[in-house]
Scaffold this active site. Structure first.
Site, PDB file in Angstrom:
ATOM      1  N   VAL A  62     -36.719   3.232 -25.336  1.00  0.00           N
ATOM      2  CA  VAL A  62     -37.714   2.175 -25.496  1.00  0.00           C
ATOM      3  C   VAL A  62     -37.070   0.976 -26.207  1.00  0.00           C
ATOM      4  CG1 VAL A  62     -38.721   3.120 -27.650  1.00  0.00           C
ATOM      5  CG2 VAL A  62     -40.067   1.617 -26.181  1.00  0.00           C
ATOM      6  N   LYS A  63     -37.260  -0.194 -25.579  1.00  0.00           N
ATOM      7  CA  LYS A  63     -36.654  -1.416 -26.114  1.00  0.00           C
ATOM      8  C   LYS A  63     -37.688  -2.133 -26.976  1.00  0.00           C
ATOM      9  CE  LYS A  63     -33.204  -4.262 -23.810  1.00  0.00           C
ATOM     10  NZ  LYS A  63     -32.984  -5.150 -22.661  1.00  0.00           N
ATOM     11  N   ILE A  64     -37.314  -2.383 -28.221  1.00  0.00           N
ATOM     12  CA  ILE A  64     -38.238  -2.975 -29.196  1.00  0.00           C
ATOM     13  C   ILE A  64     -37.615  -4.261 -29.743  1.00  0.00           C
ATOM     14  CG2 ILE A  64     -39.394  -2.586 -31.429  1.00  0.00           C
ATOM     15  CD1 ILE A  64     -40.341  -0.408 -29.723  1.00  0.00           C
TER      16      ILE A  64
END
Ligand code: G3P
Length: 216
Positions: free
Chosen positions: A83-85
């Protein structure tokens, strides 16, 4: 240094994967728009089937609660999904929480300084993505941020991996590798340029001509 592809276009991923050198893929909302789809789940699943390695899918929310909720779903999409945050105050809060989960793989994105990289790593990011091209575009030295981050992580045994992102040309890849990036996420067009050299093409033609002279 591992080589990832920075695209959401499946045909580009299939082509580069066929070379046998592709170890992961990153996507973001702009790359999804360029691929003409908003179906992050099916894109992530298809990429994972092709690559069998880390595939980053980005959250859209800007508050920690929303990011955490999205991450909970995104991380179920495929075995290697990450997951890219975004690396903001809210992003750090979300990273801290997500990193406690067993499947909490995080790519901290939109990093433009070694301090942001350090904070993201402290918050539990698996990967920290430094946008070197956008820094160069703004008149700064993007590679310097990779060098500083690599030195800090090495000196203090910080396990997060440094991703050289926003790569613009083949020299960026070489310099990122020398500067200590663990991963370069490379646009399709740059990957195609990396394999090309006019002397290789000229050399093949000459070998074949010479071979014909003796073999007929
Ligand atoms: O992986 C980050 C990358 O997609 C950003 O690249 O070219 O939009 O600066 P760019």
């Amino acid at each position: 240094m591992k080589l990832w592809l920075d695209t959401a276009k499946i045909e580009e991923i299939r082509e580069i994967a066929s070379w046998g050198v592709l170890e992961g893929v990153t996507t973001n909302p702009s790359l999804m728009a360029r691929a003409g789809t908003a179906d992050r789940k099916s894109v992530a699943r298809t990429i994972d089937e092709i690559v069998g390695g880390p595939v980053s899918a980005e959250v859209i929310s800007t508050d920690a609660e929303g990011m955490i909720e999205e991450a909970r779903e995104i991380l179920t999409w495929s075995p290697h999904v990450v997951v890219k945050i975004p690396t903001t105050e809210e992003g750090l809060k979300a990273m801290k929480e997500i990193s406690k989960w067993e499947n909490g793989r995080i790519n901290a994105t939109l990093i433009f300084s070694a301090n942001q990289a350090l904070l993201a790593a402290k918050a539990g990011a698996t990967y920290v993505s430094v946008f070197i091209g956008r820094l160069d575009d703004a008149g700064q030295d993007g590679m310097e941020v990779i060098r500083e981050t690599a030195a800090i992580f090495e000196l203090h045994d910080i396990p997060a991996e440094i991703v050289a992102a926003s790569i613009r040309h083949p020299r960026h890849v070489i310099e990122a590798a020398i500067s200590g990036a663990h991963i370069a996420t490379i646009p399709y067009a740059v990957m195609k340029k990396m394999i090309k050299h006019p002397l290789t093409d000229v050399g093949i033609v000459r070998f074949l001509e010479d071979w014909k002279k003796v073999a007929g």
